[in-house]
Motif scaffolding. Structure first.
Motif, PDB file in Angstrom:
ATOM      1  N   HIS A  64       1.024  -0.720   0.086  1.00 39.13           N
ATOM      2  CA  HIS A  64      -0.039  -0.221   0.135  1.00 39.13           C
ATOM      3  C   HIS A  64       0.963   1.542   0.052  1.00 39.13           C
ATOM      4  O   HIS A  64       0.046   2.158  -0.338  1.00 39.13           O
TER       5      HIS A  64
ATOM      6  N   ARG B 134      -7.917  -2.756  -4.044  1.00 35.36           N
ATOM      7  CA  ARG B 134      -7.117  -2.482  -3.166  1.00 35.36           C
ATOM      8  C   ARG B 134      -8.037  -2.785  -1.766  1.00 35.36           C
ATOM      9  O   ARG B 134      -9.283  -2.714  -2.123  1.00 35.36           O
ATOM     10  N   SER B 135      -7.548  -2.901  -1.174  1.00 38.01           N
ATOM     11  CA  SER B 135      -8.274  -3.169   0.172  1.00 38.01           C
ATOM     12  C   SER B 135      -8.278  -1.728   0.727  1.00 38.01           C
ATOM     13  O   SER B 135      -7.688  -0.833   0.966  1.00 38.01           O
TER      14      SER B 135
ATOM     15  N   ARG C  85      -9.580   1.064   3.799  1.00 38.27           N
ATOM     16  CA  ARG C  85      -9.739   1.207   5.079  1.00 38.27           C
ATOM     17  C   ARG C  85     -10.231   3.081   5.409  1.00 38.27           C
ATOM     18  O   ARG C  85      -9.345   3.137   6.987  1.00 38.27           O
TER      19      ARG C  85
HETATM   20  C1  LIG Z   1     -10.583 -13.600   3.816  1.00 40.41           C
HETATM   21  C2  LIG Z   1      -9.649 -12.057   3.389  1.00 40.41           C
HETATM   22  C3  LIG Z   1      -9.808 -11.333   5.268  1.00 40.41           C
HETATM   23  C4  LIG Z   1      -9.357  -9.623   5.193  1.00 40.41           C
HETATM   24  N1  LIG Z   1      -9.731  -9.751   6.548  1.00 40.41           N
HETATM   25  C5  LIG Z   1      -9.409  -8.338   6.714  1.00 40.41           C
HETATM   26  C6  LIG Z   1      -9.900  -7.457   8.134  1.00 40.41           C
HETATM   27  O1  LIG Z   1     -10.233  -8.172   8.685  1.00 40.41           O
HETATM   28  N2  LIG Z   1      -9.277  -6.450   8.477  1.00 40.41           N
HETATM   29  C7  LIG Z   1      -8.417  -5.424   7.540  1.00 40.41           C
HETATM   30  O2  LIG Z   1      -8.391  -4.484   8.049  1.00 40.41           O
HETATM   31  N3  LIG Z   1      -8.141  -6.779   5.958  1.00 40.41           N
HETATM   32  C8  LIG Z   1      -8.939  -7.393   5.889  1.00 40.41           C
HETATM   33  N4  LIG Z   1      -7.948  -8.198   5.321  1.00 40.41           N
HETATM   34  C9  LIG Z   1      -7.430  -7.780   4.005  1.00 40.41           C
HETATM   35  C10 LIG Z   1      -6.146  -7.599   3.422  1.00 40.41           C
HETATM   36  O3  LIG Z   1      -5.423  -7.909   5.245  1.00 40.41           O
HETATM   37  C11 LIG Z   1      -5.585  -7.324   2.688  1.00 40.41           C
HETATM   38  O4  LIG Z   1      -6.092  -8.411   1.625  1.00 40.41           O
HETATM   39  C12 LIG Z   1      -4.223  -7.469   2.353  1.00 40.41           C
HETATM   40  O5  LIG Z   1      -3.568  -6.330   2.921  1.00 40.41           O
HETATM   41  C13 LIG Z   1      -3.806  -6.815   0.693  1.00 40.41           C
HETATM   42  O6  LIG Z   1      -4.105  -5.754   0.344  1.00 40.41           O
HETATM   43  P1  LIG Z   1      -4.856  -5.375  -0.435  1.00 40.41           P
HETATM   44  O7  LIG Z   1      -5.915  -5.784  -0.512  1.00 40.41           O
HETATM   45  O8  LIG Z   1      -5.292  -4.494  -0.766  1.00 40.41           O
HETATM   46  O9  LIG Z   1      -3.908  -6.034  -1.985  1.00 40.41           O
HETATM   47  C14 LIG Z   1      -9.175  -9.378   4.611  1.00 40.41           C
HETATM   48  C15 LIG Z   1      -8.503  -9.773   3.310  1.00 40.41           C
HETATM   49  C16 LIG Z   1      -8.980 -11.048   3.293  1.00 40.41           C
HETATM   50  C17 LIG Z   1      -8.468 -11.633   1.597  1.00 40.41           C
END
Ligand SMILES: Cc1cc2nc3c(=O)[nH]c(=O)nc-3n(C[C@H](O)[C@H](O)[C@H](O)COP(=O)(O)O)c2cc1C
Length: 288
Positions: A47, A83-84, A86
């Motif tokens: 990120h 991206r995730s 937050r």
């Molecule tokens: C099954 C699953 C559960 C996750 N649970 C959380 C969570 O509880 N809190 C959070 O902030 N991110 C959560 N994530 C996001 C991951 O941390 C994130 O996918 C990883 O850091 C990669 O970043 P990106 O999705 O931006 O590529 C989760 C992702 C997956 C696939």
């Protein structure tokens, strides 16, 4: 070894790499340039590199100029750009956008075409706040009175954050979607996850932000009253949770993740495995 390198000529010291870091690995040094403080917490999500507005940050020696520009329209670019999220704007998603998401969901594949999914969509900030407060209150109780409860164990390392009122679980998201499936469905665990994967990509294509939320999923399992608030029908099991909202951050480039392992099978090499190898394989196949 996880490293970041900063091009000090390009870095504008905006701190976006710091505020967007999930595990708080990066901090400002004495000259207000970012540096990797807690390498051991880094999960290599990149990120920091993808959010940097000037391409000044390299993660693990990767050149940010070798990333692709973010693009949410072409399908492959969308997959790479996802991206995730937050950090969300304090705004609700419009009713029309919710309608688009709901009508897309009818098309997702389900095992045996069972189509027995249920989606709890928290459509207002006020409803989301009721759930957020109730879950956080329950986690705090578990942390203070029931040191041995499994949920307390999972959240122990975030105890200080919960006590300070930080929204560790829901990240300030104004909405969430909980996908549940009938316990009788042939693919009860897979169907909701597939549906949310489709939803995530379509939502990001529409300019929304999403985040899979394992923490919330855990809380739903431990706090049945939250399932009632979410109107999950009896006989349905909540399987996964996705946070949703309008992103308050913008990514500039795609990450450069490490490739997975592939078996590139062009011909079959038959082996006579011994009994123990077969037994080991069976155990591995059925673990979890
Ligand atoms: C099954 C699953 C559960 C996750 N649970 C959380 C969570 O509880 N809190 C959070 O902030 N991110 C959560 N994530 C996001 C991951 O941390 C994130 O996918 C990883 O850091 C990669 O970043 P990106 O999705 O931006 O590529 C989760 C992702 C997956 C696939």
């Amino acid at each position: 070894m996880k490293t970041i390198e900063i091009n000090k000529e390009k870095c504008v010291r905006c701190g976006l790499c710091i505020s967007d870091c999930l595990t708080s690995c990066i901090e400002f040094d004495k000259d207000n340039f970012p540096y990797m403080k807690n390498e051991e917490n880094c999960i290599s999500c990149e990120h920091c590199m993808t959010i940097c507005p000037t391409g000044a940050l390299s993660f693990n020696h990767k050149n940010p100029d070798e990333s692709e520009p973010v693009n949410y329209y072409d399908i492959l670019s969308l997959i790479k750009s996802r991206r995730s999220i937050r950090q969300y704007k304090d705004e609700e998603i419009s009713a029309e956008t919710f309608d688009k998401l709901k009508s897309m969901l009818s098309y997702v594949p389900t095992g045996c075409n069972a189509h027995s999914l249920h989606f709890s969509i928290v459509e207002t900030k006020s409803a989301m706040d009721v759930i957020r407060n109730k879950v956080n209150e329950n986690v705090l109780k578990a942390l203070s009175y029931k040191a041995l409860s499994p949920i307390a164990d999972k959240f122990e390392k975030y105890k200080k954050g919960f006590e300070e009122g930080k929204d560790i679980i829901f990240r300030g998201a104004p909405h969430m979607i909980v996908a549940s499936s009938s316990i009788k469905a042939p693919c009860a665990l897979e169907d909701p996850v597939i549906a949310l994967s489709y939803l995530e990509l379509y939502a990001q294509h529409l300019g929304l932000g999403t985040c899979w939320c394992g923490f919330a999923e855990m809380c739903l399992k431990f706090f049945p009253e939250i399932c009632d608030m979410l109107e999950i029908p009896s006989g349905y099991k909540p399987v996964y949770v996705m946070l949703l909202g309008i992103p308050a951050v913008k990514y500039q480039r795609t990450p450069q993740p490490e490739p997975f392992k592939f078996a590139e099978i062009k011909e079959i090499h038959q082996k006579d495995s011994c009994f123990f190898c077969k037994a080991k394989r069976l155990v591995t196949n059925f673990i979890r």
